[in-house]
Scaffold this motif. Structure first.
Motif, PDB file in Angstrom:
ATOM      1  N   ALA A 177       0.660  -1.253   0.010  1.00  0.00           N
ATOM      2  CA  ALA A 177       0.056   0.129   0.051  1.00  0.00           C
ATOM      3  C   ALA A 177       0.961   1.228   0.107  1.00  0.00           C
ATOM      4  CB  ALA A 177      -0.883  -0.174   1.167  1.00  0.00           C
ATOM      5  N   PHE A 178       1.906   1.417   0.864  1.00  0.00           N
ATOM      6  CA  PHE A 178       3.004   2.404   0.725  1.00  0.00           C
ATOM      7  C   PHE A 178       3.614   2.613  -0.554  1.00  0.00           C
ATOM      8  CE2 PHE A 178       2.587   2.705   5.370  1.00  0.00           C
ATOM      9  CZ  PHE A 178       2.843   3.953   5.677  1.00  0.00           C
ATOM     10  N   GLU A 179       3.728   1.469  -1.102  1.00  0.00           N
ATOM     11  CA  GLU A 179       4.490   1.617  -2.415  1.00  0.00           C
ATOM     12  C   GLU A 179       3.646   2.246  -3.527  1.00  0.00           C
ATOM     13  OE1 GLU A 179       7.032  -1.467  -5.511  1.00  0.00           O
ATOM     14  OE2 GLU A 179       5.508  -2.225  -3.960  1.00  0.00           O
ATOM     15  N   GLU A 180       2.508   1.482  -3.496  1.00  0.00           N
ATOM     16  CA  GLU A 180       1.282   1.922  -4.730  1.00  0.00           C
ATOM     17  C   GLU A 180       1.121   3.645  -4.259  1.00  0.00           C
ATOM     18  OE1 GLU A 180       0.042   0.472  -7.120  1.00  0.00           O
ATOM     19  OE2 GLU A 180       1.223  -1.306  -6.554  1.00  0.00           O
ATOM     20  N   ALA A 181       0.829   3.996  -2.978  1.00  0.00           N
ATOM     21  CA  ALA A 181       0.609   5.422  -2.676  1.00  0.00           C
ATOM     22  C   ALA A 181       1.826   6.319  -3.080  1.00  0.00           C
ATOM     23  CB  ALA A 181       0.424   5.773  -1.338  1.00  0.00           C
ATOM     24  N   SER A 182       3.072   5.687  -2.831  1.00  0.00           N
ATOM     25  CA  SER A 182       4.183   6.772  -3.455  1.00  0.00           C
ATOM     26  C   SER A 182       4.342   6.674  -4.896  1.00  0.00           C
ATOM     27  CB  SER A 182       5.539   6.016  -2.951  1.00  0.00           C
ATOM     28  OG  SER A 182       6.789   6.501  -3.115  1.00  0.00           O
ATOM     29  N   LEU A 183       3.961   5.598  -5.627  1.00  0.00           N
ATOM     30  CA  LEU A 183       4.255   5.667  -7.004  1.00  0.00           C
ATOM     31  C   LEU A 183       3.048   6.375  -7.710  1.00  0.00           C
ATOM     32  CD1 LEU A 183       4.670   1.892  -7.609  1.00  0.00           C
ATOM     33  CD2 LEU A 183       6.620   3.716  -8.343  1.00  0.00           C
ATOM     34  N   ARG A 184       1.864   6.421  -7.045  1.00  0.00           N
ATOM     35  CA  ARG A 184       0.791   7.288  -7.725  1.00  0.00           C
ATOM     36  C   ARG A 184       0.774   8.768  -7.127  1.00  0.00           C
ATOM     37  NH1 ARG A 184      -3.304   3.315  -9.153  1.00  0.00           N
ATOM     38  NH2 ARG A 184      -2.432   0.953  -8.835  1.00  0.00           N
ATOM     39  N   HIS A 250     -17.247  -2.630   6.691  1.00  0.00           N
ATOM     40  CA  HIS A 250     -18.424  -1.283   6.696  1.00  0.00           C
ATOM     41  C   HIS A 250     -17.428  -0.073   5.993  1.00  0.00           C
ATOM     42  CE1 HIS A 250     -21.305  -3.055   9.436  1.00  0.00           C
ATOM     43  NE2 HIS A 250     -21.437  -3.749   8.386  1.00  0.00           N
ATOM     44  N   MET A 251     -16.299   0.200   6.865  1.00  0.00           N
ATOM     45  CA  MET A 251     -15.252   1.140   6.925  1.00  0.00           C
ATOM     46  C   MET A 251     -14.521   1.183   5.396  1.00  0.00           C
ATOM     47  SD  MET A 251     -16.197   3.024   8.975  1.00  0.00           S
ATOM     48  CE  MET A 251     -14.953   4.168   8.310  1.00  0.00           C
ATOM     49  N   LEU A 252     -14.079  -0.359   4.909  1.00  0.00           N
ATOM     50  CA  LEU A 252     -13.510  -0.366   3.684  1.00  0.00           C
ATOM     51  C   LEU A 252     -14.408  -0.109   2.360  1.00  0.00           C
ATOM     52  CD1 LEU A 252     -11.138  -3.510   4.483  1.00  0.00           C
ATOM     53  CD2 LEU A 252     -10.335  -0.898   4.421  1.00  0.00           C
ATOM     54  N   LEU A 253     -15.675  -0.592   2.726  1.00  0.00           N
ATOM     55  CA  LEU A 253     -16.549  -0.424   1.535  1.00  0.00           C
ATOM     56  C   LEU A 253     -16.848   1.192   1.482  1.00  0.00           C
ATOM     57  CD1 LEU A 253     -18.929  -3.205   1.974  1.00  0.00           C
ATOM     58  CD2 LEU A 253     -17.405  -2.913  -0.073  1.00  0.00           C
ATOM     59  N   GLU A 254     -16.787   1.931   2.501  1.00  0.00           N
ATOM     60  CA  GLU A 254     -17.372   3.204   2.763  1.00  0.00           C
ATOM     61  C   GLU A 254     -16.272   3.766   2.049  1.00  0.00           C
ATOM     62  OE1 GLU A 254     -18.110   6.994   5.860  1.00  0.00           O
ATOM     63  OE2 GLU A 254     -18.827   5.015   6.194  1.00  0.00           O
ATOM     64  N   ALA A 255     -15.029   3.533   2.380  1.00  0.00           N
ATOM     65  CA  ALA A 255     -13.576   4.298   1.799  1.00  0.00           C
ATOM     66  C   ALA A 255     -13.357   3.942   0.475  1.00  0.00           C
ATOM     67  CB  ALA A 255     -12.414   3.580   2.783  1.00  0.00           C
ATOM     68  N   SER A 256     -13.909   2.868  -0.152  1.00  0.00           N
ATOM     69  CA  SER A 256     -13.605   2.389  -1.720  1.00  0.00           C
ATOM     70  C   SER A 256     -14.368   3.431  -2.475  1.00  0.00           C
ATOM     71  CB  SER A 256     -14.296   1.189  -1.741  1.00  0.00           C
ATOM     72  OG  SER A 256     -15.480   0.893  -1.816  1.00  0.00           O
ATOM     73  N   GLU A 257     -15.671   4.069  -1.849  1.00  0.00           N
ATOM     74  CA  GLU A 257     -16.380   5.097  -2.673  1.00  0.00           C
ATOM     75  C   GLU A 257     -15.339   6.057  -3.182  1.00  0.00           C
ATOM     76  OE1 GLU A 257     -19.568   6.300  -0.256  1.00  0.00           O
ATOM     77  OE2 GLU A 257     -20.399   4.177  -0.251  1.00  0.00           O
ATOM     78  N   THR A 258     -14.467   6.674  -2.415  1.00  0.00           N
ATOM     79  CA  THR A 258     -13.812   7.874  -2.901  1.00  0.00           C
ATOM     80  C   THR A 258     -12.197   7.323  -3.267  1.00  0.00           C
ATOM     81  OG1 THR A 258     -13.331   8.316  -0.382  1.00  0.00           O
ATOM     82  CG2 THR A 258     -14.904   9.506  -1.733  1.00  0.00           C
ATOM     83  N   ALA A 259     -11.817   6.292  -2.954  1.00  0.00           N
ATOM     84  CA  ALA A 259     -10.562   5.809  -3.153  1.00  0.00           C
ATOM     85  C   ALA A 259     -10.127   5.153  -4.566  1.00  0.00           C
ATOM     86  CB  ALA A 259     -10.110   4.516  -2.349  1.00  0.00           C
ATOM     87  N   GLN A 260      -9.036   5.132  -5.220  1.00  0.00           N
ATOM     88  CA  GLN A 260      -8.507   4.585  -6.580  1.00  0.00           C
ATOM     89  C   GLN A 260      -8.094   3.107  -6.045  1.00  0.00           C
ATOM     90  OE1 GLN A 260      -4.674   5.802  -8.253  1.00  0.00           O
ATOM     91  NE2 GLN A 260      -5.016   7.612  -7.002  1.00  0.00           N
ATOM     92  N   LEU A 261      -7.822   2.954  -5.122  1.00  0.00           N
ATOM     93  CA  LEU A 261      -7.422   1.367  -4.518  1.00  0.00           C
ATOM     94  C   LEU A 261      -7.454   1.135  -3.162  1.00  0.00           C
ATOM     95  CD1 LEU A 261      -5.863  -1.008  -5.876  1.00  0.00           C
ATOM     96  CD2 LEU A 261      -3.545  -0.028  -5.158  1.00  0.00           C
ATOM     97  N   VAL A 262      -7.818  -0.069  -2.924  1.00  0.00           N
ATOM     98  CA  VAL A 262      -8.028  -0.406  -1.499  1.00  0.00           C
ATOM     99  C   VAL A 262      -6.929  -1.809  -1.488  1.00  0.00           C
ATOM    100  CG1 VAL A 262      -9.419  -1.624   0.362  1.00  0.00           C
ATOM    101  CG2 VAL A 262     -10.421   0.309  -1.121  1.00  0.00           C
ATOM    102  N   VAL A 263      -6.273  -1.641  -0.441  1.00  0.00           N
ATOM    103  CA  VAL A 263      -5.216  -2.956  -0.322  1.00  0.00           C
ATOM    104  C   VAL A 263      -5.503  -3.867   1.059  1.00  0.00           C
ATOM    105  CG1 VAL A 263      -2.747  -3.584  -0.106  1.00  0.00           C
ATOM    106  CG2 VAL A 263      -3.406  -1.527  -1.410  1.00  0.00           C
ATOM    107  N   VAL A 264      -5.592  -5.082   1.054  1.00  0.00           N
ATOM    108  CA  VAL A 264      -5.815  -5.840   2.178  1.00  0.00           C
ATOM    109  C   VAL A 264      -4.909  -6.945   2.094  1.00  0.00           C
ATOM    110  CG1 VAL A 264      -8.392  -4.999   2.484  1.00  0.00           C
ATOM    111  CG2 VAL A 264      -7.996  -6.691   0.960  1.00  0.00           C
ATOM    112  N   GLY A 265      -4.887  -7.502   3.394  1.00  0.00           N
ATOM    113  CA  GLY A 265      -3.900  -8.854   3.413  1.00  0.00           C
ATOM    114  C   GLY A 265      -4.960  -9.884   3.210  1.00  0.00           C
ATOM    115  N   SER A 266      -4.626 -11.140   2.943  1.00  0.00           N
ATOM    116  CA  SER A 266      -5.318 -12.121   2.534  1.00  0.00           C
ATOM    117  C   SER A 266      -6.127 -12.792   3.829  1.00  0.00           C
ATOM    118  CB  SER A 266      -4.557 -13.207   1.738  1.00  0.00           C
ATOM    119  OG  SER A 266      -3.607 -13.842   2.770  1.00  0.00           O
TER     120      SER A 266
END
Length: 301
Positions: A177-184, A250-266
């Motif tokens: 997630a940190f890498e993706e945020a940095s690249l973007r 609930h929070m991840l779905l809500e956050a996805s509404e304004t995010a460009q990417l959601v990163v989660v562990g398996s």
């Protein structure tokens, strides 16, 4: 030991969902300066069983499916090239069903990308257990490409969101997630959702007997500890911690509404127990409004 090649692999089938996945994969490969591998499974072997098309009839059908697969690959290559003419692109058209093919492809990829739904070789790719199977068993991170309001309009703006559960299994997801945020060049929203009563937790009784305020202080410390090292490694990333007393999906779905990417562990513990086996994973796969990147812990030899 698997050899990881400098490439992103995407599964295509010509559907709108896979086209969106291809475009996302091409942009991500360009951003990361990686190769792009495009694969499409023909599944010709399925025609041998109960097809009722012996002889020349079967041969003509095989030829038609082969030709359609070649067209899908050619169209995909054309779209990827239009996104970045300098992309190094390889293609594969195996006679294989999608799930085992994609899992095998993930052995050598930095990232595996699939669309939210599809047709032909990838029909229902992200419906129900199939998505969980690919994301649970792939050897690389898996990006499940979803768009806003259940469409193929994949967002390219907004922050990267990461779910933190405090377990060691969330560390690989944090790093990605940190890498993706940095690249973007975008902020990272770090979400840690907790409940004062967690029945799945082996320490559930202790949680019940502890004051919520004390629990929240502990969760804040845990979150700060998890973020500290990554903040030092990626000082360019603006981190927005979000600690909430709620269920994680609930929070991840809500956050996805304004995010460009959601990163989660398996998978994880506490709020993210059974991440790819239970309701949280199914909710993200079927209802998130942006791509979801699932990161597995590194497998030990």
């Amino acid at each position: 030991m698997n050899t990881i090649d400098p490439r992103i692999t995407v599964g295509v089938d010509g559907s709108a969902g896979s086209t969106a996945a291809l475009a996302w994969a091409a942009k991500t490969a360009s951003l990361r300066h990686l190769q792009l591998r495009i694969v499409h499974g023909l599944q010709l072997t399925s025609l041998y069983y109960g097809g009722g098309l012996p002889g020349a009839g079967a041969g003509a059908l095989f030829d038609a499916i082969q030709a359609d697969g070649e067209r899908i690959i050619a169209d995909a290559r054309g779209l990827a090239t239009s996104i970045d003419k300098d992309l190094v692109i390889t293609t594969e058209l195996p006679n294989a069903p999608p799930v085992p093919m994609l899992i095998d492809e993930s052995r050598h990829a930095r990232m595996l990308v699939v669309g939210r739904s599809g047709a032909g070789g990838f029909t229902g790719m992200l419906v129900g257990a199939t998505a969980a199977t690919v994301a649970s068993h792939a050897h690389s991170p898996v990006a499940l490409i979803r768009g806003r309001e259940d469409t193929s309009m994949v967002p390219d703006s907004g922050p990267v969101v990461v779910g933190i559960d405090g377990s060691a299994n969330s560390e690989p997801a944090l790093g990605v997630a940190f890498e993706e945020a940095s690249l973007r060049g975008v902020p990272l929203v770090a979400v840690h959702a907790w409940n004062d009563v967690t029945y799945e937790d082996t320490h559930g009784t202790a949680r019940i007997l502890t004051q919520p305020e004390t629990l929240e202080e502990g969760e804040q410390r845990l979150m700060a500890e998890r973020l500290a090292g990554w903040r030092e490694k990626y000082p360019d990333v603006e981190v927005r911690p979000l600690l909430v007393r709620d269920r994680p999906r609930h929070m991840l779905l809500e956050a996805s509404e304004t995010a460009q990417l959601v990163v989660v562990g398996s998978h994880g513990r506490g709020g993210f127990t059974g991440m790819l086996l239970g309701s949280t994973s199914q909710a993200l796969v079927q209802h998130a409004q942006c791509p979801v990147l699932v990161v597995r812990p590194e497998r030990k030899a």
